[in-house]
Design a protein around this motif. Structure first.
Motif, PDB file in Angstrom:
ATOM      1  N   THR B 298      30.319 -71.996 -26.923  1.00 52.97           N
ATOM      2  CA  THR B 298      29.281 -72.188 -27.940  1.00 52.97           C
ATOM      3  C   THR B 298      28.855 -70.832 -28.481  1.00 52.97           C
ATOM      4  N   TRP B 302      23.785 -68.245 -32.518  1.00 52.59           N
ATOM      5  CA  TRP B 302      23.015 -69.387 -33.018  1.00 52.59           C
ATOM      6  C   TRP B 302      21.993 -69.848 -31.983  1.00 52.59           C
ATOM      7  N   LYS B 303      22.396 -69.803 -30.722  1.00 53.19           N
ATOM      8  CA  LYS B 303      21.465 -70.174 -29.662  1.00 53.19           C
ATOM      9  C   LYS B 303      20.241 -69.264 -29.697  1.00 53.19           C
ATOM     10  N   LYS B 304      20.498 -67.974 -29.824  1.00 53.11           N
ATOM     11  CA  LYS B 304      19.391 -67.010 -29.818  1.00 53.11           C
ATOM     12  C   LYS B 304      18.509 -67.187 -31.059  1.00 53.11           C
ATOM     13  N   SER B 307      16.524 -70.399 -30.676  1.00 58.66           N
ATOM     14  CA  SER B 307      15.485 -70.258 -29.645  1.00 58.66           C
ATOM     15  C   SER B 307      14.302 -69.457 -30.179  1.00 58.66           C
ATOM     16  N   TRP B 335      24.631 -77.037 -35.259  1.00 62.82           N
ATOM     17  CA  TRP B 335      24.181 -77.595 -33.986  1.00 62.82           C
ATOM     18  C   TRP B 335      25.312 -77.843 -33.008  1.00 62.82           C
ATOM     19  N   ALA B 338      26.003 -74.502 -31.531  1.00 61.14           N
ATOM     20  CA  ALA B 338      24.946 -73.908 -30.710  1.00 61.14           C
ATOM     21  C   ALA B 338      24.801 -74.617 -29.374  1.00 61.14           C
ATOM     22  N   GLU B 341      21.476 -77.193 -25.677  1.00 59.95           N
ATOM     23  CA  GLU B 341      20.262 -76.584 -25.128  1.00 59.95           C
ATOM     24  C   GLU B 341      19.767 -75.450 -25.996  1.00 59.95           C
ATOM     25  N   VAL B 342      19.056 -75.771 -27.056  1.00 55.80           N
ATOM     26  CA  VAL B 342      18.541 -74.701 -27.903  1.00 55.80           C
ATOM     27  C   VAL B 342      17.022 -74.677 -27.890  1.00 55.80           C
TER      28      VAL B 342
END
Lengths: 204, 354
Positions: B298, B302-304, B307, B335, B338, B341-342
């Motif tokens: 992933t 994008w996760k960061k 978040s 999505w 990512a 779990e975001v």
């Protein structure tokens, strides 16, 4: 025997001022580090067991000369030590793989035992280690090592060599702890596992 | 003011013909054509109809011109199997992705692009080695291909095309490399696709990467060499069998088929042995999938980003609203990439109020 105070430079402005005085360039020293670390990563199980260090040493030495050889610096091989020298400033610099660089509580140790030629070049003494002062070198030349560890940490250090290893660094100039903030270069993994990355972002 | 180019974009994105859209909205097909050409301006009721039929908010059609993507400069994977409609839909997703990218870059500093231009290199294997050297990877396997690309400044988006025809595509825009990846494939296939697109980005940067067989072959050869460096593979694989292919592939995080192909190219599997290995892999289900596969990669960036935005109370709905995009399009773009779990924890422990 005279003694001198040892110095440790780690703040960027101190480091750059000192390097300028020595006619050395911070970014070029880090490029040499990059070449050495990158070449070490080419070792596979089919290479000799010491291939990573050998690749790093040979290409680090090449890069040192590639970056600096010119009007100020020339190739130097006296005492069998592969280095560059600046006749005007009376400084010599060589490349060396070490176990751990840029740790002020640890004197970097060479990953290969140093010979008598290096011991003479660095003006060794018979005195034991001292924390804040070191024996005053007797020779007219100042001999520095660009010390690079496996994680890419690098320092330019003027050691005393005794018994094949480094003791009493007269001067240590910290160049990088291995994480260069603005380079975007990934951290190298020192083991033979897959390389992981952690891209960084910042809120504007 | 109504923007006719946005109507074309939304229609292409939804893979509708002008005729199909006309039938759905109760308008004449000619009317749709004239609206897209800008010769007619629609009234409010017509815009409402178009908005409802296409599933894009009314505000979307009133926005500035969409970001154009030069279709000639886009490298598509599996182009030959793709219909024009699928291609247009993917290109439209690229346009929306650009819009989202500009939005994010106005708020976050992302890694600067750090790719080599290897368009002079005629040997993809040598190009892969050069790029590995430049990035300091040496011969070692890559633990996370998406994170590597993101670290080196590649902008990643997911491609929510529920079709195997569009695997991935990439292009350069304002000296920034963009890659769109299909998330409906196996984790190993996605890794290979991303390496393939990387090959296009460095090998065909200044050329015209219109789909040619040679450009595809080059990108494939690049991906194979980049993911499975010859010296490392040769040093680790001895007398490959079907069982060792299935266990050893995990080191380089590639599919069994891709690994077998590489072993053949490196001379470690004879032609006969390679063919029989492929037949056996096919029987075990490795032609269509990866029965014993790895976890999907992933996007860390994008996760960061998500978040951080969430911690500022900015939800995906807020992002969609500020971009005038429908939520499904936004989710399609990021999505899947990512991961689920975001949503971080907000705040800390509860405090008693006296």
């Amino acid at each position: 025997m005279e003694f001198v105070h040892t110095t440790l430079l780690k703040e960027p402005w101190d480091v750059d001022r000192r390097l300028n005085a020595m006619t050395l360039v911070h970014s070029k020293l880090l490029q040499i580090r990059d070449v050495a670390v990158n070449e070490a990563a080419n070792a596979t199980p089919f290479h000799a067991a010491n291939a990573a260090g050998t690749f790093s040493y040979h290409h680090g030495t090449w890069a040192l000369r590639d970056q600096f050889a010119g009007p100020d610096w020339v190739v130097d091989r006296s005492e069998g030590v592969e280095a560059i020298r600046n006749d005007k400033a009376k400084i010599k610099v060589a490349f060396c793989n070490v176990d751990l660089a840029c740790d002020e509580f640890h004197i970097p140790q060479p990953r290969t035992k140093k010979g008598a030629g290096v011991e003479r070049a660095t003006s060794g003494s018979l005195f034991d280690d001292l924390p804040q002062i070191a024996p005053k070198p007797t020779g007219e030349w100042q001999f520095y090592y660009l010390m690079v560890d496996e994680c890419g940490a690098a320092e330019l250090t003027r050691p005393i060599v005794k018994g094949g290893t480094f003791t009493d660094p007269l001067e240590r100039i910290f160049l990088s702890n291995g994480v260069d903030d603005d380079s975007g270069k990934p951290l190298e993994d020192t083991t033979d596992t897959a390389i992981e990355f952690e891209p960084q972002i910042a809120r504007k | 003011m109504f923007n006719p180019r946005r109507l074309s974009l939304a229609r292409m994105r939804r893979r509708k013909t002008a005729r199909a859209l006309a039938e759905e909205t109760g308008l004449a097909a000619d009317t749709i054509s004239r609206l897209e050409a800008g010769s007619n301006a629609p009234d409010e009721t017509t815009i409402e109809k178009l908005s409802k039929a296409l599933g894009f908010p009314v505000a979307f059609f009133m926005d500035a011109d969409p970001e154009d993507i030069d279709t000639g400069a886009v490298s598509f994977r599996s182009f030959s199997k793709m219909s024009a409609r699928e291609r247009d839909a993917a290109i439209s997703a690229g346009s929306l992705g650009l819009q989202l990218s500009f939005w994010v870059e106005a708020k976050f500093s992302l890694p600067k692009p750090n790719l080599l231009d290897l368009s002079y290199e005629t040997n993809p294997e040598a190009a892969a080695i050069s790029l590995r050297q430049y990035w300091g990877l040496g011969e070692r396997p890559i633990g996370n291909m998406l994170a590597l690309l993101e670290t080196q400044g590649v902008r990643l988006f997911s491609l929510s095309e529920d079709t195997a025809s569009v695997n991935a595509f990439s292009f350069w825009r304002d000296d920034k490399p963009f890659v769109f990846l299909n998330n409906f494939k196996t984790a190993e296939s996605s890794i290979y696709d991303s390496a393939h697109e990387l090959g296009h980005l460095v090998l065909h940067k200044h050329g015209d990467p219109k789909e040619t067989r040679s450009a595809e072959r080059e990108a494939n050869a690049f991906a194979s060499a980049f993911l499975m460096p010859a010296k490392d593979v040769k040093a680790r694989v001895r007398r490959p069998t079907i069982e060792t292919v299935l266990t050893d592939k995990a080191r380089w995080r590639v599919s069994a088929m891709a690994f077998a192909y590489r072993l053949n190219k490196l001379g470690l599997l004879s032609e006969w042995h390679y063919k029989s290995t492929c037949i056996e892999l096919g029987k075990r289900g490795y032609r269509l999938g990866e029965p014993v596969g790895i976890e999907r990669e992933t996007s860390i960036i994008w996760k960061k980003v998500l978040s951080q935005l969430w911690s500022e109370r900015t939800t995906k709905n807020d992002i969609a609203l500020s971009l005038n995009l429908p939520l499904d399009e936004l989710e399609g773009l990021i999505w899947n990439l990512a991961g689920p779990e975001v949503r971080p924890k907000i705040g800390g422990e509860l405090r008693a109020i006296k």
